[in-house]
Design an enzyme around this catalytic site. Sequence first.
Site, PDB file in Angstrom:
ATOM      1  N   TYR A 363       0.812  -1.178  -0.232  1.00  0.00           N
ATOM      2  CA  TYR A 363      -0.013  -0.071   0.128  1.00  0.00           C
ATOM      3  C   TYR A 363       1.062   1.239   0.094  1.00  0.00           C
ATOM      4  O   TYR A 363       1.762   1.433   0.793  1.00  0.00           O
ATOM      5  CB  TYR A 363      -0.777  -0.074   1.527  1.00  0.00           C
ATOM      6  N   CYS A 364       0.604   2.307  -0.806  1.00  0.00           N
ATOM      7  CA  CYS A 364       1.023   3.557  -0.951  1.00  0.00           C
ATOM      8  C   CYS A 364       2.652   3.403  -0.966  1.00  0.00           C
ATOM      9  O   CYS A 364       3.331   3.032  -2.026  1.00  0.00           O
ATOM     10  CB  CYS A 364       0.764   4.389   0.152  1.00  0.00           C
TER      11      CYS A 364
END
Length: 632
Positions: A363-364
């Site tokens: 994520y991210c």
Amino acid sequence: MLNTNSEYQSEPKKKLKDSKKPRKKNSQKNTHDNSSKYFEQFHPSVKEGLETLNELYSSFITNFSAFQPNPLNIFDPELMAKTFSETHQVMMNTYVVNPDKWDEKQKNYLNDLDELYQRTIDRFQGQEVDPIIIPEKGDRRFKASEWEELPVFDYLKQAYLLHSKYIRDMVESLDGINPKTKEKAQFYIRSLLDAASPTNSPFTNPEVLRETLRTQGQNLARGYQKLLDDNANSNFLSLPMFTNLKEFEVGKNLGTTKGKVVYETPLFQLLYYQPTTEMVYERPLLIIPPWINKYYIFDLQEENSFIKWALNKGLSVFVLSWINPDETYADCGFGDYVLDGVLHAIEVVLSISGQDKLNIMAYCTGGVATTLLAGYLAKRIEKNPIASISLLAAPIDFEKMGDLKVFICEDQLASLEERVKKIGYFPGDEMVRVFSILRANDLIWTNYVNTYLLNKELFPLDFLYWNCDTTHIPAALHIEYLRYIFLENSLMHPNTFSVDGIGIDLKAIKTPIFAFATRSDHIVPWESAYAIKEACPENTTFVLGASGHVAGIINPEHRNKYCYWKVDKEVRDSKEWIKEAKEFSGSWWPEWYKWIQNYAGEKIQTSMWQDTPNIEPAPGRYVLSTCPSNNF
């Protein structure tokens, strides 16, 4: 400097308490003090509120220090002055060469104001008229009915919108200005205009005026006390809180899925979650969170826990939990986080599971680290241990990072590097400030009005608590990320960034990729995340979800909320992709599950839960190393 000792901090509260005590009458009353006579005629509760406000205001004026700097220097005075000076010079040059252009814009603006005035007069006389200008879609500042129903407030609203449009148009139409200077000027101007909105003043916001009349001023007195309390240590630089932090505790009502820490290093803990199905897919799933946030975004509460959902689908779930670094981690950079972090965790999971491959979900910025690792492994002779990669809102092309680019330039980086090196890390709460300012109306000013002007109690939201529960970033990692990955956009330029001496070329990655982004993401615009599809078109499946950076990711299947888009044919770029995209209702989670089944292997029985060590129960010590506070 603001005095922060405990005795001093209690002063405003003491004054508020004392102000509620009966006051002795002054026997030497000045009969010539007409204002005093008028004041005495107020209703007792109104008088009390006014007295309290006066004392709180006096405390603010007495103790405010104009010399305490903004810790982040987001609005660095020197940089702002330089930006506006360059913009002004270009503006003068533009309109000296083409004065008719200037005259036309001024004329249109003044004509609109004149027309607005005439229509307002007509409304006072009972006529129905159309507005000159209306708020943009999604602008929730003017949702109160009075902004349309009452001519005075309708005039304030439209005059503000017209002025904002005029100023923005002036800058947008400039020719010959440096694009980066223009971006900064537009951002600064928009921030100033947002702050100047009539919704932010208790005297021009009808909701606040209505509440002030209802409570006889107590909303302002109590709200101002909250403002003082929240800013006791920050010289009025703290942001209004997003949610009620007291309602949550990690391990109690957040991050409660049953699991255990099976391995740890000074950099991370590795968590393994107890299977909930008799048969599990043979290839485990390893989740890599951002290094700026904690992993439990994937395990908020039972009803919206991605980890719980994945377990129920038969996946063996491992999660990497980063340490919250202090100054002793100052020299940790990408090499440490990519190789000693992500790669090391992969090796441990494979050793535990006895498999030769696993699946990764990142994520991210966790996706940035995973992408770098994939590029690193693509050039190694050894066998690739990653069966598939799922990238969630992972930035790839930093030229498409929107307003976030405003914070990254040589001038700011030089200043930031100096300060970060001194303390050894970049404070996590300062990143919260940056992300909040990108959506100031929603994340700052709305909370300011609700908390300090309307005196509303904060509604507890789990993902907003997580948003406040950040981790620090080692100095070396933050500087490398901002300078090479962000400013120089190295991921888009093959072999310009190296991990342990190996140049990273995204086109060399042949591992199957599921790339997911969200359409309203203000942190990672979906076009930036789409760039992995352009670099690896043959092995990347791209899906676009509705909503934003967090709510669009944590979108449980059972809620049947939002929607997502996908394209079933090859397209040239993101512009063509969005034109061809077909919409599907509900969560993207089932779409991902259909995809991951191709790489999860067969279903088997496993004794991993019984066979693995239990260093400590989930959520583990590392994720509990700090808790969010009212210091943003």
